[in-house]
Design an enzyme around this catalytic site. Structure first.
Site, PDB file in Angstrom:
ATOM      1  N   HIS A  80       0.808  -1.231   0.000  1.00 31.09           N
ATOM      2  CA  HIS A  80       0.000   0.000   0.000  1.00 31.09           C
ATOM      3  C   HIS A  80       0.843   1.284   0.000  1.00 31.09           C
ATOM      4  O   HIS A  80       0.767   2.116  -0.900  1.00 31.09           O
ATOM      5  CB  HIS A  80      -0.877   0.052   1.251  1.00 31.09           C
TER       6      HIS A  80
HETATM    7  C1  BDR Z   1      -3.107   0.660   5.395  1.00 29.46           C
HETATM    8  O1  BDR Z   1      -3.287   0.144   6.704  1.00 29.46           O
HETATM    9  C2  BDR Z   1      -2.069  -0.305   7.222  1.00 29.46           C
HETATM   10  O2  BDR Z   1      -2.225  -1.567   7.774  1.00 29.46           O
HETATM   11  C3  BDR Z   1      -1.062  -0.264   6.112  1.00 29.46           C
HETATM   12  O3  BDR Z   1       0.205   0.115   6.608  1.00 29.46           O
HETATM   13  C4  BDR Z   1      -1.617   0.766   5.157  1.00 29.46           C
HETATM   14  O4  BDR Z   1      -1.180   2.068   5.505  1.00 29.46           O
HETATM   15  C5  BDR Z   1      -3.844  -0.224   4.418  1.00 29.46           C
HETATM   16  O5  BDR Z   1      -5.211  -0.266   4.712  1.00 29.46           O
END
Ligand code: BDR
Ligand code: CA
Length: 313
Positions: free
Chosen positions: A243
């Site tokens: 992400h």
């Molecule tokens: C986001 O949530 C976190 O767990 C990850 O680091 C990312 O920023 C994804 O939904």
């Protein structure tokens, strides 16, 4: 062109860690003025420590790391150890960092930096819940107009939720903060799950990190190995979404991404859909545009960039 000045606001998290590495590996494009930690994936005492671990791994112990808010604006903290492990950086064994944590509060660092740097020259890069950013905007409203752009990971439209059926984690943890940020009036680019779920860590892509033959490459491969098990089981996908590096990759190579300029609002009241990013992707309202909402990326180009840059650390 001189490197773009950024503040990374983060809750590491393996994918946050890769984002930080990408930024620190790209001094020609990006100047990291500071890293501000926030509670999110794991509590604050771990996110600030993890941020320092990552800076040391990158060989950049002079990077300034600040601890920020330990809880969301209104509600109790929700964490994501089920994805990232107990430490937030589970996977390989990691030594405690020796570089210091700055004594200034992250919110005050954000305020001071935006006041001191020329107006319109600092980009905020939130990779976690938006608590620190919203608190800075609340405490010092004069800084808002000085922000160049906010490029953040959060939300979803087509993919809907990953922590509830309706909400993405970063927005869900602090919807009030997200609402402050999305209504701030400055340019916002959003990396929602719609795009990050196309940035998958396939076996072949993880092998490219391992093939670097460096400590950093091995670590990135081990981290992604660890956290992909959760998403592969959940989504039946061939890897996990990386992400947060999408935010940094966008600053370096925006041509890898496509999206739409639309209205996005945050649901804060409904118990069923709290934290949902209500994105007018199809333009069915006349509400004003407040976000550049990314929907797609060139995944091969994205991984080429990660390998090229992180390979230099
Ligand atoms: C986001 O949530 C976190 O767990 C990850 O680091 C990312 O920023 C994804 O939904
Ligand atoms: Ca994150």
């Amino acid at each position: 062109m001189s490197p773009r000045k950024i503040i990374i606001d983060t809750d590491p998290g393996q994918d946050d860690a890769v984002a930080i590495l990408l930024a620190l590996a790209s001094p020609g494009d990006i100047e990291v003025l500071g890293i501000t930690a926030v509670a999110g994936n794991v509590p604050l005492h771990l996110t600030e420590k993890n941020a320092r671990i990552v800076c040391e791994l990158a060989g950049k112990p002079d990077t300034r790391v600040f601890a920020g808010c330990s809880a969301p604006m209104l509600q109790p903290l929700v964490t994501a150890e089920h994805v990232h492990g107990k430490t937030g950086l589970d996977g390989p064994q990691l030594d405690d960092p020796t570089m210091p944590l700055e004594s200034q509060h992250a919110v005050d660092f954000i305020i001071e930096t935006l006041r001191n740097e020329p107006s319109g020259t600092v980009t905020l890069c939130p990779l976690g819940p938006l608590t620190n950013i919203a608190m800075a905007f609340r405490k010092a409203p004069d800084i808002v107009e000085r922000v160049q752009e906010i490029v953040l990971m959060g939300g979803a439209y087509f993919e809907v939720g990953n922590i509830t059926p309706a909400a993405e984690f970063n927005i869900y943890v602090d919807p009030e903060a997200a609402s402050v940020v999305f209504s701030c009036g400055r340019p916002i680019t959003v990396m929602p799950l719609d795009v990050t779920h196309k940035a998958l860590t396939t076996r072949a892509r993880i092998d490219r990190f391992r093939a670097m033959g460096t400590k950093v490459g091995d670590m990135v491969a081990a981290w992604t190995d660890f956290f992909e098990r959760f998403d592969m089981e959940k989504y039946g996908s061939e890897g996990a979404p990386l992400h947060d590096p999408c935010v940094i990759a966008y600053l370096i190579a925006p041509q890898l991404f496509t999206g739409r300029n639309i209205n996005v609002e945050i649901e804060t009241t409904s118990p069923l859909t709290r934290g949902m990013t209500v994105a007018d992707w199809w333009g069915v309202t006349n509400k004003p545009v407040n976000a550049h909402f990314i929907g797609d990326l060139d995944a091969e180009g994205f991984y080429d960039l990660l390998v090229e840059r992180i390979g230099q650390l």
